[in-house]
Design an enzyme around this catalytic site. Structure first.
Site, PDB file in Angstrom:
ATOM      1  N   SER A  63     -11.197   0.173  22.060  1.00 18.86           N
ATOM      2  CA  SER A  63     -11.544  -0.175  23.119  1.00 18.86           C
ATOM      3  C   SER A  63     -12.808  -0.786  23.109  1.00 18.86           C
ATOM      4  O   SER A  63     -12.990  -1.808  23.996  1.00 18.86           O
ATOM      5  CB  SER A  63     -12.121   0.877  24.913  1.00 18.86           C
ATOM      6  N   LYS A 120     -22.250  -2.279  26.119  1.00 16.05           N
ATOM      7  CA  LYS A 120     -20.752  -1.740  26.442  1.00 16.05           C
ATOM      8  C   LYS A 120     -20.638  -1.392  27.993  1.00 16.05           C
ATOM      9  O   LYS A 120     -21.243  -1.221  28.408  1.00 16.05           O
ATOM     10  CB  LYS A 120     -19.975  -0.664  25.913  1.00 16.05           C
ATOM     11  N   SER A 158     -12.298   4.568  19.895  1.00 18.19           N
ATOM     12  CA  SER A 158     -13.301   2.827  20.738  1.00 18.19           C
ATOM     13  C   SER A 158     -14.519   3.122  19.614  1.00 18.19           C
ATOM     14  O   SER A 158     -14.812   1.800  19.951  1.00 18.19           O
ATOM     15  CB  SER A 158     -13.147   2.757  21.791  1.00 18.19           C
TER      16      SER A 158
HETATM   17  N1  GLN Z   1      -7.038   4.132  21.835  1.00 14.50           N
HETATM   18  C1  GLN Z   1      -8.230   4.963  22.810  1.00 14.50           C
HETATM   19  C2  GLN Z   1      -7.169   5.290  23.540  1.00 14.50           C
HETATM   20  O1  GLN Z   1      -6.864   3.850  24.270  1.00 14.50           O
HETATM   21  C3  GLN Z   1      -8.967   5.339  22.116  1.00 14.50           C
HETATM   22  C4  GLN Z   1      -9.768   4.934  23.710  1.00 14.50           C
HETATM   23  C5  GLN Z   1     -11.705   5.693  23.290  1.00 14.50           C
HETATM   24  O2  GLN Z   1     -11.766   6.155  22.073  1.00 14.50           O
HETATM   25  N2  GLN Z   1     -12.003   4.678  24.782  1.00 14.50           N
HETATM   26  O3  GLN Z   1      -6.699   6.248  24.588  1.00 14.50           O
END
Ligand code: GLN
Length: 503
Positions: free
Chosen positions: A155, A80, A179
């Site tokens: 994400s 990532k 994410s």
């Molecule tokens: N969707 C969550 C957010 O937008 C999770 C983000 C993440 O785990 N990096 O904060």
């Protein structure tokens, strides 16, 4: 020879070890697959073909020389773009970091390299890991291999899609609120958020430091355990790293058994707001666990209802502070103010942040700055931290009654592009079920649970365990996976549409 991109990491490891195939061949096959399907999927922001092939050749040479290599040596991996990679561009999905080439490796990356895994490239993500769809990437979204008109989760949608589209057998992601797990659920792949402190955060671009955790993204539970053992364990470079050995994870998969295990179904994670097909597949998994000898009970964690609200104060607060470092002086983009005579540092900083950050990032910086400001701190950030303690106590009480907790991973299957883009709260709700684990620091896994009948798209089941009992995720995950794969007559991903190589 079997199509090398269809094999799991464990199968590749076996064939590489037996000398039946070389890492050069395996890596080349995946680079070819990326070339063929990534124009449609867009899982990668950067492909490092030369670097990956150089590692593959080195591993092959060492094997030919008779060296004993780590189990995953020669198996390629995707990373990532939140992780610093020496010599390979790292953008974190943001325009503000365009062109930044880190001079050092994140510990996770250093461990992948030390274990001989060729790094295929960097995967797409929502900007600074804020989002549930990859639509917030400054470089355009990733497409879900199950339906190219839909989101792959976020994400870390790039890592999940890369694995689901057979572009990489393994990937790593980060999970701050879901994410890794939510993209796993909506792409039919496996995702693990380890115990907080179980995998080093050194060299990750920080979103919310008290929540961020790196972990494996794979097609099988065994592959996740193998990868977790490579990247996990104490790191003196991370002050929150746990100075304790990892529990045996691969062994937990190989001896998987749930006889006598106490499984708690979390009352607050399910019901209203969860799609019917997601619920149906989850109920089937619970029944299967019971058939396999587990004792299933319902458990209540009353403060989980407030986890979402607490998270969206704590995360923006920490993010607003972490993102202050993007000041036009240290990294990446700098907007020169040609028309302004003698621009001040503040003017350059403001112009750079205005141009370099996307809307979602700005939204959270504003929210977080407000929540932390004097006069509001106690009412917002302080209260959220108290709720966080109550959630930790809910987990502690639940784990006195049961060994693991289960719930659907995400309330819905993959949605269409644009469906939630103008409604931030609807987007945020993708993580209602995953957020409590981050607030408490406990580990969680998402395993494919089937397809929702209403749309034919994958759904996931989440297993949560007490801190430092990550082995239980693998034990339960492996049992669920084995029973479901038998029922389906093969892996769920076999039912995904075949992607046509782009001309
Ligand atoms: N969707 C969550 C957010 O937008 C999770 C983000 C993440 O785990 N990096 O904060």
């Amino acid at each position: 020879m079997a199509n090398l991109t269809r094999l799991t990491a464990a199968e590749l490891s076996k064939r590489l070890g037996a000398g039946e195939v070389s890492s050069t061949e395996v890596t080349e096959a995946h680079l070819e697959r990326i070339g063929a399907v990534d124009p449609a999927v867009h899982a990668f922001l950067h492909v490092d073909a030369d670097g990956a092939m150089a590692t593959a050749r080195r591993v092959d040479d060492r094997r030919v020389a008779g060296e004993t290599l780590p189990p995953l040596a020669g198996v390629p991996v995707a990373v990532k773009d939140v992780m610093a990679t020496r010599g390979i561009p790292t953008t974190c999905g943001s325009a503000i970091l365009a062109g930044w080439v880190p001079p050092y490796d994140a510990t996770v990356v250093a461990r992948l390299r030390a274990a001989g895994l060729p790094i295929l490239g960097k995967t797409n993500m929502d900007e600074f890991a804020m989002g549930s769809s990859t639509e917030h990437s400054a470089y355009g979204p990733t497409h879900n291999p199950w339906d190219l008109g839909r989101i792959p989760g976020g994400s870390g949608g790039g890592s999940a899609a890369a694995v689901a589209a057979y572009e990489a057998p393994l990937a790593v992601g980060t999970d701050t609120g879901g994410s890794i797990r939510q993209p796993g659920a909506v792409t039919g792949t496996v995702g693990v958020k380890p115990t907080y402190g179980g995998v080093s955060r050194y060299g990750l671009v920080a979103l919310a430091s008290s929540l961020d955790q790196a972990g494996p993204v794979t097609r099988t539970v065994l592959d996740a355990a193998m990868l977790h053992e490579v990247i996990g364990g104490y790191d003196p470079m991370d002050s929150t790293s746990l100075d304790a050995p990892l529990p045996p994870l691969v062994e937990a998969v190989r001896d998987a058994d749930v006889t006598g295990l106490r499984v708690g179904v979390v009352r607050e994670l399910g019901g209203d707001g969860y799609q019917a097909g997601v619920r149906a597949r989850f109920d089937e998994v619970v029944a299967l666990l019971s058939d396999a000898g587990a004792t299933v009970v319902e458990v209540s964690c009353p403060h989980f209802d407030y986890a979402f609200a607490a998270y969206y104060l704590i995360l923006p607060s920490e993010a607003s502070s972490n993102l202050a470092r993007f000041d036009a002086m240290r990294y990446g983009m700098r907007v020169g103010l040609d028309g302004v005579a003698d621009p001040s540092a503040e003017q350059v900083m403001a112009a750079t942040r205005e141009a370099g950050f996307g809307d979602e990032v700005k939204r959270r910086i504003i929210l977080g700055t407000y929540a932390l400001s004097s006069g509001y701190y106690d009412a917002y950030y302080g209260s959220a931290q108290k709720v966080r303690t109550l959630i930790q106590r809910d987990f502690a009480a639940a784990f006195e009654q049961v060994d693991v907790l289960v719930s659907p991973t995400a309330p819905t299957t993959a949605f269409r592009f644009g469906q939630k883009l103008d409604d931030p709260v609807a987007m945020y709700l993708s993580d209602v079920a995953t957020i409590p684990a981050n607030l408490a620091g406990v580990p969680g896994i998402s395993v494919p649970s089937g397809l929702a009948e209403e749309d034919g798209l994958p759904t996931g089941v989440q297993v949560l365990a007490p801190a430092q009992a990550d082995d239980r995720l693998y034990r339960v995950g492996a049992v669920v996976e084995a029973m479901l794969v038998e029922r389906w007559g093969g892996p769920l991903l076999d039912r995904a549409p075949q992607l046509e190589p782009s001309a």
